[in-house]
Design an enzyme around this catalytic site. Sequence first.
Site, PDB file in Angstrom:
ATOM      1  N   CYS A   1       0.833  -1.205   0.000  1.00  0.00           N
ATOM      2  CA  CYS A   1       0.000   0.000   0.000  1.00  0.00           C
ATOM      3  C   CYS A   1       0.873   1.262   0.000  1.00  0.00           C
ATOM      4  O   CYS A   1       1.364   1.669  -1.037  1.00  0.00           O
ATOM      5  CB  CYS A   1      -0.986  -0.024   1.168  1.00  0.00           C
ATOM      6  SG  CYS A   1      -2.266   1.217   1.046  1.00  0.00           S
TER       7      CYS A   1
ATOM      8  N   HIS B   1      -3.131  -5.262   1.901  1.00  0.00           N
ATOM      9  CA  HIS B   1      -2.373  -5.498   3.142  1.00  0.00           C
ATOM     10  C   HIS B   1      -2.371  -6.967   3.546  1.00  0.00           C
ATOM     11  O   HIS B   1      -3.161  -7.367   4.412  1.00  0.00           O
ATOM     12  CB  HIS B   1      -2.979  -4.682   4.291  1.00  0.00           C
ATOM     13  CG  HIS B   1      -2.876  -3.204   4.104  1.00  0.00           C
ATOM     14  ND1 HIS B   1      -1.734  -2.502   4.368  1.00  0.00           N
ATOM     15  CD2 HIS B   1      -3.774  -2.292   3.655  1.00  0.00           C
ATOM     16  CE1 HIS B   1      -1.925  -1.219   4.113  1.00  0.00           C
ATOM     17  NE2 HIS B   1      -3.155  -1.063   3.666  1.00  0.00           N
TER      18      HIS B   1
ATOM     19  N   GLU C   1      -0.536  -8.324   5.509  1.00  0.00           N
ATOM     20  CA  GLU C   1      -0.150  -8.421   6.929  1.00  0.00           C
ATOM     21  C   GLU C   1      -1.379  -8.357   7.853  1.00  0.00           C
ATOM     22  O   GLU C   1      -1.264  -8.604   9.045  1.00  0.00           O
ATOM     23  CB  GLU C   1       0.872  -7.332   7.284  1.00  0.00           C
ATOM     24  CG  GLU C   1       0.334  -5.894   7.355  1.00  0.00           C
ATOM     25  CD  GLU C   1       0.195  -5.215   5.987  1.00  0.00           C
ATOM     26  OE1 GLU C   1       0.223  -5.902   4.956  1.00  0.00           O
ATOM     27  OE2 GLU C   1       0.021  -3.970   5.969  1.00  0.00           O
TER      28      GLU C   1
END
Lengths: 296, 205
Positions: free
Chosen positions: B83, B175, B177
């Site tokens: 991002c 994302h 993560e």
Amino acid sequence: MEHTGTDTVKRGLAQMLKGGVIMDVVTPDQALIAQEAGAVAVMALERIPADIRTAGGVARMSSLELIQSIMDAVTIPVMAKVRIGHFAEAHVLQSIGIDYIDESEVLTPADDKYHIEKRPFTTPFVCGARDLGEALRRIAEGAAMIRSKGEAGSGNIVEAVRHMRAIGDAIRELSVAPKEELMARARELGAPLELVAQVARDGCLPVVLFCAGGVSTPADAALMMQLGAQGIFVGSGIFKSNNERLFAKAIVDATTHYEDPKIVAEACRSLGTSSAMPGLDVRKLPDSELLATRGN
Amino acid sequence: MADRVPAIGVLALQGDVEEHLVALRRAGAQAHAVKQRDQLDELDGLVIPGGESTTVMKLLQRFGLASPIVERVRAGLPLWGTCMGMIVASHDVADLKQPTLDVLDVTVRRNAFGRQNESAEVDLNVPAIGAKPFAAVFIRAPWVERVGPGVELLASREGHGVMVRQGNVLATSFHPELGGDTRIHEYFLSIVREALRIGKRSTAA
């Protein structure tokens, strides 16, 4: 398949702001100064808290024209405040596409008993808290980010320290509490058992925790980060100082490198002889003028 | 000889650093936060996490990290930007005069899918990591508007590039993560291991 407004995306934006500084601004020009200094987001409002204190009267959601002009001026996320319990103001802000709504004690509460039921909103909410119970009640209502309340517009860090320590101490206590105590602790905290058990297991809040209310120097920011804040809101501290650009940049630098005293010292030195906002002795404020006690 | 565990740094000037550290460790790497210039030396790979690109680009320049990172990445250090990290790595940003590191030959458009109300979880097809769709979290996400020669398009959403690779540089506008699926972290580690093997061969020669 596409899902908007989920807990993951609402809490997620706050996760992207971690380690950053969110600055109160009252004009598009101030928003640009904040962005240039390295702010991760701005809070658009008509008056900063110190001026709300001076002006007295009822403080409400800011004019949409002002908020929109700030949204148009910057590329970073824009937040705006609604009165505690004023869900209609929140619907209005959601409809204009604000990135985060602050249900804030800095404005005059609209409801002296209840906060907004925040879960149905697509737009995420940040709420203030003085202790763990208050934080978990707001999260249960749907807040996707928590900030310590501090005492907004006071230029005095003592309340923010008190609230951040209270939240941190309570989390540490829970994380070593035997399981059979959790129900009684939930009752004491006035918070749902599921959230209390989650905090006990994880050793942290399920949402991002920032500090707010009284930060006015780079060292204040470094102090709060070391006490466990994951980022900083600065309200009056920048635009009530006598050199807004220097203060904005110095507070960003000190927040980024809060654990490195040399860089924090450099940030302090960069201020030269500029002076921070004047502060208030919170103990001398009458109860009627305390903002942190609004909402519970 | 068994491959050693790769050491991955996560740029920690601002953003969701901890989430990447956790996911990288689960995917089998050593991972630590990187804030200072001298911490770059020991790395086998670098992740630039989610965050605010204007903020982080200013901090990279202010604290003297931009040039050393560019040097290392141009010399082959694997880099992954998520991002904000994609924006920071890109050649340029459409319609904005925003400085970037220019280590990935793409033009990105910021907040291209919309503001926060349009942030979404989307099932994304990423053939490079297998047939099972990836639960991708997009937050005020950019998309790739132009890809230069040598840039592979690895995933698209609504016809716009959201995952690209150019040699040692990987970028996702979402994302990985956030959420428990570590397949893209493992994919990045495969790029890192490949770079380590090539490095070893060239040292041996």
